[in-house]
Design a protein around this motif. Structure first.
Motif, PDB file in Angstrom:
ATOM      1  N   LEU A  37       0.825  -1.202   0.000  1.00 12.53           N
ATOM      2  CA  LEU A  37       0.000   0.000   0.000  1.00 12.53           C
ATOM      3  C   LEU A  37       0.862   1.257   0.000  1.00 12.53           C
ATOM      4  O   LEU A  37       0.507   2.262  -0.637  1.00 12.53           O
ATOM      5  CB  LEU A  37      -0.940  -0.014   1.205  1.00 12.53           C
ATOM      6  N   LEU A  38       1.993   1.229   0.688  1.00 16.73           N
ATOM      7  CA  LEU A  38       2.865   2.398   0.737  1.00 16.73           C
ATOM      8  C   LEU A  38       3.273   2.837  -0.657  1.00 16.73           C
ATOM      9  O   LEU A  38       3.336   4.046  -0.949  1.00 16.73           O
ATOM     10  CB  LEU A  38       4.111   2.085   1.584  1.00 16.73           C
ATOM     11  N   TYR A  39       3.539   1.857  -1.540  1.00 15.90           N
ATOM     12  CA  TYR A  39       3.968   2.192  -2.893  1.00 15.90           C
ATOM     13  C   TYR A  39       2.830   2.791  -3.722  1.00 15.90           C
ATOM     14  O   TYR A  39       3.074   3.404  -4.769  1.00 15.90           O
ATOM     15  CB  TYR A  39       4.495   0.945  -3.606  1.00 15.90           C
ATOM     16  N   SER A  40       1.600   2.605  -3.277  1.00 16.63           N
ATOM     17  CA  SER A  40       0.453   3.115  -4.039  1.00 16.63           C
ATOM     18  C   SER A  40       0.136   4.572  -3.721  1.00 16.63           C
ATOM     19  O   SER A  40      -0.692   5.187  -4.402  1.00 16.63           O
ATOM     20  CB  SER A  40      -0.791   2.261  -3.755  1.00 16.63           C
ATOM     21  N   MET A  41       0.770   5.136  -2.694  1.00 18.64           N
ATOM     22  CA  MET A  41       0.427   6.494  -2.260  1.00 18.64           C
ATOM     23  C   MET A  41       0.543   7.532  -3.372  1.00 18.64           C
ATOM     24  O   MET A  41      -0.370   8.354  -3.553  1.00 18.64           O
ATOM     25  CB  MET A  41       1.293   6.883  -1.057  1.00 18.64           C
ATOM     26  N   PRO A  42       1.623   7.562  -4.160  1.00 14.89           N
ATOM     27  CA  PRO A  42       1.693   8.559  -5.246  1.00 14.89           C
ATOM     28  C   PRO A  42       0.579   8.365  -6.272  1.00 14.89           C
ATOM     29  O   PRO A  42       0.033   9.358  -6.783  1.00 14.89           O
ATOM     30  CB  PRO A  42       3.074   8.305  -5.868  1.00 14.89           C
ATOM     31  N   PHE A  43       0.240   7.105  -6.575  1.00 15.11           N
ATOM     32  CA  PHE A  43      -0.826   6.837  -7.543  1.00 15.11           C
ATOM     33  C   PHE A  43      -2.184   7.273  -6.996  1.00 15.11           C
ATOM     34  O   PHE A  43      -3.011   7.827  -7.720  1.00 15.11           O
ATOM     35  CB  PHE A  43      -0.852   5.344  -7.893  1.00 15.11           C
ATOM     36  N   LEU A  44      -2.404   7.013  -5.707  1.00 14.66           N
ATOM     37  CA  LEU A  44      -3.663   7.418  -5.091  1.00 14.66           C
ATOM     38  C   LEU A  44      -3.775   8.940  -5.046  1.00 14.66           C
ATOM     39  O   LEU A  44      -4.845   9.509  -5.321  1.00 14.66           O
ATOM     40  CB  LEU A  44      -3.774   6.840  -3.678  1.00 14.66           C
ATOM     41  N   ALA A  45      -2.674   9.607  -4.732  1.00 16.23           N
ATOM     42  CA  ALA A  45      -2.682  11.073  -4.712  1.00 16.23           C
ATOM     43  C   ALA A  45      -3.020  11.628  -6.090  1.00 16.23           C
ATOM     44  O   ALA A  45      -3.822  12.563  -6.217  1.00 16.23           O
ATOM     45  CB  ALA A  45      -1.318  11.594  -4.250  1.00 16.23           C
ATOM     46  N   SER A  46      -2.427  11.041  -7.118  1.00 14.66           N
ATOM     47  CA  SER A  46      -2.706  11.474  -8.486  1.00 14.66           C
ATOM     48  C   SER A  46      -4.166  11.237  -8.856  1.00 14.66           C
ATOM     49  O   SER A  46      -4.812  12.102  -9.480  1.00 14.66           O
ATOM     50  CB  SER A  46      -1.790  10.735  -9.467  1.00 14.66           C
ATOM     51  N   TYR A  47      -4.691  10.069  -8.464  1.00 12.06           N
ATOM     52  CA  TYR A  47      -6.093   9.751  -8.750  1.00 12.06           C
ATOM     53  C   TYR A  47      -7.022  10.758  -8.093  1.00 12.06           C
ATOM     54  O   TYR A  47      -7.962  11.268  -8.714  1.00 12.06           O
ATOM     55  CB  TYR A  47      -6.412   8.334  -8.268  1.00 12.06           C
ATOM     56  N   LEU A  48      -6.782  11.067  -6.823  1.00  8.58           N
ATOM     57  CA  LEU A  48      -7.642  11.994  -6.095  1.00  8.58           C
ATOM     58  C   LEU A  48      -7.585  13.396  -6.706  1.00  8.58           C
ATOM     59  O   LEU A  48      -8.608  14.063  -6.877  1.00  8.58           O
ATOM     60  CB  LEU A  48      -7.233  12.040  -4.623  1.00  8.58           C
ATOM     61  N   TRP A  49      -6.383  13.857  -7.027  1.00  6.47           N
ATOM     62  CA  TRP A  49      -6.214  15.198  -7.588  1.00  6.47           C
ATOM     63  C   TRP A  49      -6.894  15.333  -8.942  1.00  6.47           C
ATOM     64  O   TRP A  49      -7.522  16.346  -9.231  1.00  6.47           O
ATOM     65  CB  TRP A  49      -4.731  15.512  -7.714  1.00  6.47           C
ATOM     66  N   LYS A  50      -6.790  14.270  -9.743  1.00 10.02           N
ATOM     67  CA  LYS A  50      -7.353  14.311 -11.098  1.00 10.02           C
ATOM     68  C   LYS A  50      -8.878  14.160 -11.092  1.00 10.02           C
ATOM     69  O   LYS A  50      -9.587  14.861 -11.818  1.00 10.02           O
ATOM     70  CB  LYS A  50      -6.731  13.204 -11.948  1.00 10.02           C
ATOM     71  N   ASN A  51      -9.402  13.261 -10.263  1.00  7.47           N
ATOM     72  CA  ASN A  51     -10.820  12.908 -10.328  1.00  7.47           C
ATOM     73  C   ASN A  51     -11.698  13.646  -9.315  1.00  7.47           C
ATOM     74  O   ASN A  51     -12.902  13.769  -9.526  1.00  7.47           O
ATOM     75  CB  ASN A  51     -10.979  11.400 -10.134  1.00  7.47           C
ATOM     76  N   LYS A  52     -11.085  14.087  -8.215  1.00  8.64           N
ATOM     77  CA  LYS A  52     -11.821  14.785  -7.153  1.00  8.64           C
ATOM     78  C   LYS A  52     -13.167  14.107  -6.858  1.00  8.64           C
ATOM     79  O   LYS A  52     -14.245  14.691  -7.045  1.00  8.64           O
ATOM     80  CB  LYS A  52     -12.022  16.243  -7.539  1.00  8.64           C
ATOM     81  N   PRO A  53     -13.120  12.843  -6.386  1.00 10.05           N
ATOM     82  CA  PRO A  53     -14.357  12.083  -6.139  1.00 10.05           C
ATOM     83  C   PRO A  53     -15.211  12.708  -5.052  1.00 10.05           C
ATOM     84  O   PRO A  53     -14.697  13.354  -4.122  1.00 10.05           O
ATOM     85  CB  PRO A  53     -13.836  10.707  -5.709  1.00 10.05           C
ATOM     86  N   GLY A  54     -16.507  12.518  -5.163  1.00 12.62           N
ATOM     87  CA  GLY A  54     -17.414  13.040  -4.147  1.00 12.62           C
ATOM     88  C   GLY A  54     -17.275  12.307  -2.829  1.00 12.62           C
ATOM     89  O   GLY A  54     -17.398  12.903  -1.756  1.00 12.62           O
ATOM     90  N   THR A  55     -17.027  10.994  -2.895  1.00 10.36           N
ATOM     91  CA  THR A  55     -16.885  10.161  -1.697  1.00 10.36           C
ATOM     92  C   THR A  55     -15.775   9.149  -1.919  1.00 10.36           C
ATOM     93  O   THR A  55     -15.664   8.575  -3.003  1.00 10.36           O
ATOM     94  CB  THR A  55     -18.195   9.412  -1.380  1.00 10.36           C
ATOM     95  N   VAL A  56     -14.971   8.919  -0.895  1.00 10.60           N
ATOM     96  CA  VAL A  56     -14.000   7.828  -0.915  1.00 10.60           C
ATOM     97  C   VAL A  56     -14.264   6.940   0.301  1.00 10.60           C
ATOM     98  O   VAL A  56     -14.229   7.409   1.439  1.00 10.60           O
ATOM     99  CB  VAL A  56     -12.542   8.324  -0.903  1.00 10.60           C
ATOM    100  N   LEU A  57     -14.536   5.683   0.031  1.00 10.18           N
ATOM    101  CA  LEU A  57     -14.785   4.690   1.083  1.00 10.18           C
ATOM    102  C   LEU A  57     -13.623   3.713   1.105  1.00 10.18           C
ATOM    103  O   LEU A  57     -13.261   3.132   0.069  1.00 10.18           O
ATOM    104  CB  LEU A  57     -16.093   3.947   0.795  1.00 10.18           C
TER     105      LEU A  57
END
Length: 334
Positions: free
Chosen positions: A32-52
């Motif tokens: 999971l630690l290695y996924s942090m940059p990818f998750l940050a990019s996903y959040l910044w690009k998509n700006k989801p209404g909800t994250v569960l």
């Protein structure tokens, strides 16, 4: 509602179960630690209404990155295990996770617990607002499980049984405490000839195999590892036993009920007592009580009027869970 299923690594037997209506995003990393940059990019690009998110590390990543990068995103974290399992210790990493969890739960919009027992623990330990902590049981696809449970297991003991078969399922780890089940089964076998099957893999396999040998149970105990359709095995066993030291809301116990199996469970701090309603749907035994567990197993094996445990499984249907999750996701939306 558009749904993205974001994973660090989408490999595994459950991938085929993901609906084609869900957009599966696979970061393809091993930790999971290695996924942090990818998750940050996903959040910044998509700006989801909800994250569960689910489980400690994913919950921490969700809360930290969502609050930092997309503060308008609704953050929902879910807790799937008893806080007993994550209690503070002298080890640095568990203590750090506990401290981070305190921040996460305080700053999440909603916290989901998979059992009322876990909810009580969250409120007591972290002093959370009760209105922000909701219990939603893990869902069962009862129709799917029932269909698979009717299939042949391919195991001679189950499909053409001449002796009762006791069954346990889970990772071969300290938490699941299969040593207790094996030693209790040894007592059962002395009084009532029977067999034991344990499905699953894990780090304790060699130690458990040594115990089986020490107790001269090699001919009566089978540990085949993982199987493609465990529901076919559950649907034909004489009794399913959960021997865990701790649980959140044990899915395998729910699945056993959905298969119509008779059940016995240790009385963990959270989960089994709630599922079995204090013993209404199967005996509850003190954790670690070898003789008590053996007595409960024999009680079930000798019972002439088995309980229709599928009735209780209906309370954990996927339809109920979907309604509950939809309610907290849309809560406060205009």
């Amino acid at each position: 509602m558009k749904i993205d299923l974001v994973t660090g690594n989408a490999k595994g037997s459950y991938r085929e179960s993901v609906s084609n209506k869900v957009n599966l995003i696979d970061f393809g990393v091993s930790r999971l630690l290695y996924s942090m940059p990818f998750l940050a990019s996903y959040l910044w690009k998509n700006k989801p209404g909800t994250v569960l998110s689910a489980l400690d590390h994913a919950n921490i990543a969700n809360a930290l990155l969502s609050r930092l990068l997309t503060p308008k995103t609704k953050v929902i974290v879910s807790v799937h295990n008893s806080l007993q399992a994550g209690a503070p210790t002298n080890k640095m990493i568990p203590r750090l996770v506990n401290l981070l969890n305190r921040w996460v739960y305080a700053h999440a919009d909603q916290v989901v617990s998979v059992s009322q027992g876990i909810r009580d623990q969250l409120l007591e330990r972290y002093r959370l607002d009760p209105l922000r902590v909701t219990t939603i049981y893990n869902p069962l696809d009862i129709e799917f499980i029932s269909k698979l449970s009717d299939a042949p297991s391919g195991n001679e003991w189950l499909d053409h049984s001449d002796l009762p078969v006791v069954m346990g399922i889970g990772r071969l780890t300290e938490q699941k405490n299969f040593e207790l089940l094996i030693r209790s089964f040894s007592l059962v076998n002395e009084r009532l000839p029977s067999r034991l099957i344990v499905l699953g893999e894990g780090q304790e396999r060699e130690r458990l195999e040594r115990i089986i040998k020490e107790l001269n149970l090699e001919k009566d105990v089978l540990m085949p590892g993982f199987v493609a359709n465990p529901f076919a095995w559950l649907g034909k066993c004489s009794v399913f036993v959960l021997s865990s030291k701790w649980e959140g809301l044990p899915g395998v116990l729910l699945e056993a009920l959905a298969c119509g199996a008779q059940v016995v469970s240790t009385d963990c701090k959270t989960g089994p007592e709630e599922i079995l309603e204090g013993g209404k749907w199967g005996p509850l035994v003190t954790i670690g009580d070898q003789h008590g567990l053996a007595d409960a197993i024999i009680e079930i094996l000798e019972c002439e009027e088995p309980i229709d445990t599928r009735i209780r499984a209906l309370d954990f249907s996927k339809e109920r869970a979907v309604v509950s999750y939809f309610e907290i996701i849309t809560r406060g939306d205009e």
